[in-house]
Structure formats: structure tokens, C-alpha cells
Design an enzyme around this catalytic site. Structure first.
Site, PDB file in Angstrom:
ATOM      1  N   PHE A 141      -0.831  16.311   3.684  1.00  0.00           N
ATOM      2  CA  PHE A 141      -1.227  15.688   2.424  1.00  0.00           C
ATOM      3  C   PHE A 141       0.003  15.616   1.527  1.00  0.00           C
ATOM      4  CE2 PHE A 141      -3.266  14.901  -1.588  1.00  0.00           C
ATOM      5  CZ  PHE A 141      -4.239  13.986  -1.214  1.00  0.00           C
ATOM      6  N   ASP A 162      -3.703   5.741   6.213  1.00  0.00           N
ATOM      7  CA  ASP A 162      -4.201   7.021   6.722  1.00  0.00           C
ATOM      8  C   ASP A 162      -5.192   6.709   7.851  1.00  0.00           C
ATOM      9  OD1 ASP A 162      -4.388   9.926   6.364  1.00  0.00           O
ATOM     10  OD2 ASP A 162      -6.333   9.569   5.493  1.00  0.00           O
ATOM     11  N   GLU A 208       0.854  -1.196   0.000  1.00  0.00           N
ATOM     12  CA  GLU A 208       0.000   0.000   0.000  1.00  0.00           C
ATOM     13  C   GLU A 208       0.891   1.247   0.000  1.00  0.00           C
ATOM     14  OE1 GLU A 208      -2.501   1.574  -0.576  1.00  0.00           O
ATOM     15  OE2 GLU A 208      -3.915   1.770   1.075  1.00  0.00           O
ATOM     16  N   ASP A 209       0.378   2.337  -0.548  1.00  0.00           N
ATOM     17  CA  ASP A 209       1.159   3.578  -0.528  1.00  0.00           C
ATOM     18  C   ASP A 209       1.125   4.239   0.847  1.00  0.00           C
ATOM     19  OD1 ASP A 209      -1.520   4.313  -0.779  1.00  0.00           O
ATOM     20  OD2 ASP A 209      -1.203   5.780  -2.367  1.00  0.00           O
ATOM     21  N   ARG A 230       1.782  12.177  -9.604  1.00  0.00           N
ATOM     22  CA  ARG A 230       2.232  10.803  -9.316  1.00  0.00           C
ATOM     23  C   ARG A 230       3.664  10.574  -9.791  1.00  0.00           C
ATOM     24  NH1 ARG A 230      -2.158   7.472  -7.790  1.00  0.00           N
ATOM     25  NH2 ARG A 230      -4.120   7.986  -8.802  1.00  0.00           N
TER      26      ARG A 230
HETATM   27  P1  IMP Z   1      -7.265   5.151   4.444  1.00  0.00           P
HETATM   28  O1  IMP Z   1      -8.319   4.182   4.066  1.00  0.00           O
HETATM   29  O2  IMP Z   1      -7.837   6.367   5.110  1.00  0.00           O
HETATM   30  O3  IMP Z   1      -6.147   4.544   5.247  1.00  0.00           O
HETATM   31  O4  IMP Z   1      -6.712   5.748   3.109  1.00  0.00           O
HETATM   32  C1  IMP Z   1      -5.669   5.215   2.411  1.00  0.00           C
HETATM   33  C2  IMP Z   1      -5.630   5.794   1.029  1.00  0.00           C
HETATM   34  O5  IMP Z   1      -5.939   7.196   1.026  1.00  0.00           O
HETATM   35  C3  IMP Z   1      -4.240   5.714   0.474  1.00  0.00           C
HETATM   36  O6  IMP Z   1      -4.035   4.509  -0.204  1.00  0.00           O
HETATM   37  C4  IMP Z   1      -4.193   6.882  -0.469  1.00  0.00           C
HETATM   38  O7  IMP Z   1      -4.678   6.515  -1.726  1.00  0.00           O
HETATM   39  C5  IMP Z   1      -5.123   7.886   0.133  1.00  0.00           C
HETATM   40  N1  IMP Z   1      -4.362   8.902   0.866  1.00  0.00           N
HETATM   41  C6  IMP Z   1      -4.212   9.017   2.199  1.00  0.00           C
HETATM   42  N2  IMP Z   1      -3.427  10.053   2.518  1.00  0.00           N
HETATM   43  C7  IMP Z   1      -3.054  10.615   1.336  1.00  0.00           C
HETATM   44  C8  IMP Z   1      -2.190  11.704   0.991  1.00  0.00           C
HETATM   45  O8  IMP Z   1      -1.581  12.383   1.841  1.00  0.00           O
HETATM   46  N3  IMP Z   1      -2.037  11.945  -0.344  1.00  0.00           N
HETATM   47  C9  IMP Z   1      -2.666  11.217  -1.312  1.00  0.00           C
HETATM   48  N4  IMP Z   1      -3.458  10.178  -1.029  1.00  0.00           N
HETATM   49  C10 IMP Z   1      -3.658   9.878   0.282  1.00  0.00           C
END
Ligand code: IMP
Length: 178
Positions: free
Chosen positions: A154, A105, A101-102, A167
Site C-alpha cells: 500500500f 490495482d 490514473e495513479d 497526498r
Molecule cells: P483498482 O480499481 O483496484 O485498479 O483500484 C485503483 C484505485 O485504487 C487507484 O486509483 C487508487 O485510488 C486506489 N489504490 C490502489 N492501490 C492503492 C494504494 O496502494 N494506495 C492508495 N490507493 C490505492
């Protein structure tokens, strides 16, 4: 869609990312050293550069598959509902699986994906995230490997987007609205 003007301040350099990816790959290779083949599952789209670099550093036989889950739209806020937009092509029952995963959050995406994939009875299921924002966590979810813990900012670059932009930056930068 028009966006407010912003600049990107470098947060993690390409060189620092490369060194960390190499170290993570070493730990992952050691953990799965007895595998016949590791199925590396990239979560689209943000992990595409990370997974490309990571698999080239793994000293294991690997197979690559992708899963796309939605959590972000084109905004900087996470939504709670997680939908699977594209499922895996291959079967994972009885196999060694690494989800890549990237960013973790709120944790909802990985929580949901891990639950979904566990139900398919892999032999082992581990998670590697490039970035973690622990301050944003809303569900109990932690990756087995994390590249970098970052503050609640962000970020874009190295595969990660802001409304599909940025990207292709080779580094990770923080978005600052001007
Ligand atoms: P979560 O479900 O809230 O953990 O969200 C995870 C996903 O939200 C990541 O895979 C990203 O695609 C997106 N995301 C969360 N933070 C950022 C950010 O700072 N920049 C861009 N995408 C983000």
C-alpha cells in the site's frame, strides 16, 4: 476516523519520479504527434499531481478534464463496484484522449472507465498509469504506459492517499504499520 499508527518508507524518490514522467511525456508526445489537441483526462483524486507534472512535459496542445470514479473508500481494500462520481465536462467524440490514473490495482476502475469512454467514440483512447501492481490484477486490463511496476504494497504520496492523508508527500512511500 482513528487510524492504526504507521510509518512511511520511501519507495520511489521525487527525482526518480520526475525523470520517469519526462520519459513518459516524450513517448506520449511522439505517439500523438499528429494530434490537433489531446484531451488529458485525470482520474480524481489520486492523479492530480501526476497529471500536473505530465502535461507540463508534453510537447502537444492539450486540454485537461477530470473524471472521478469511486473504488476505494477509506480502507486499504478495493471494492468491486465502480461508480462515476463526477463525469467529464467536455465531449470526447472524435477526439484524441489520454486517461491518466495513479495506480492500476485490481484493474476494475480503469476497465470500467475505458469501457465508458470508448462508448463515446473518441478517435484514439490511451491510458497512462503512474504505478502498476500486476500481482493484484483481477480483470484483464493493461495501461498503454506505466511509470513503475510495484509490488503488492500500500503506497502513498505524489497525490496518492491513505484515508485522505499523505497526498502531499513529494515521493512515493510504502505504508508500514507499527
Ligand atoms: P483498482 O480499481 O483496484 O485498479 O483500484 C485503483 C484505485 O485504487 C487507484 O486509483 C487508487 O485510488 C486506489 N489504490 C490502489 N492501490 C492503492 C494504494 O496502494 N494506495 C492508495 N490507493 C490505492
Amino acid at each position: 476516523m482513528p487510524q492504526d499508527p504507521y510509518v512511511i518508507d520511501e519507495m520511489i524518490s521525487a527525482k526518480t519520479i520526475a525523470a520517469r514522467v519526462e520519459a513518459l511525456a516524450g513517448e506520449i508526445s511522439a505517439c500523438f504527434s499528429d494530434t490537433d489537441k489531446l484531451v488529458v483526462v485525470g482520474l480524481l483524486r489520486g492523479s492530480f499531481i501526476f497529471i500536473a507534472d505530465l502535461v507540463r512535459e508534453l510537447s502537444l496542445p492539450v486540454e485537461v478534464d477530470f473524471l472521478e470514479a469511486s473504488s476505494y473508500g477509506s480502507m486499504t481494500e478495493s471494492s468491486r463496484e465502480v461508480r462515476i462520481l463526477k463525469d467529464l465536462r467536455g465531449e470526447i467524440a472524435g477526439r484524441d484522449v489520454l486517461v491518466v490514473e495513479d495506480i492500476v490495482d485490481t484493474g476494475y476502475t480503469l476497465h470500467h472507465v475505458r469501457h465508458l469512454l470508448s462508448a463515446r467514440k473518441p478517435r484514439r483512447l490511451k491510458v497512462c498509469a503512474l504505478l502498476d501492481k500486476p500481482a493484484r490484477r483481477e480483470v484483464d486490463m493493461s495501461a498503454d504506459w506505466v511509470g513503475f511496476d510495484i509490488p503488492d504494497e500500500f503506497v502513498v504520496g505524489y497525490g496518492i492517499d491513505y484515508a485522505q492523508n499523505n497526498r502531499n508527500l513529494p515521493y512515493i512511500g510504502k505504508v508500514r504499520f507499527t
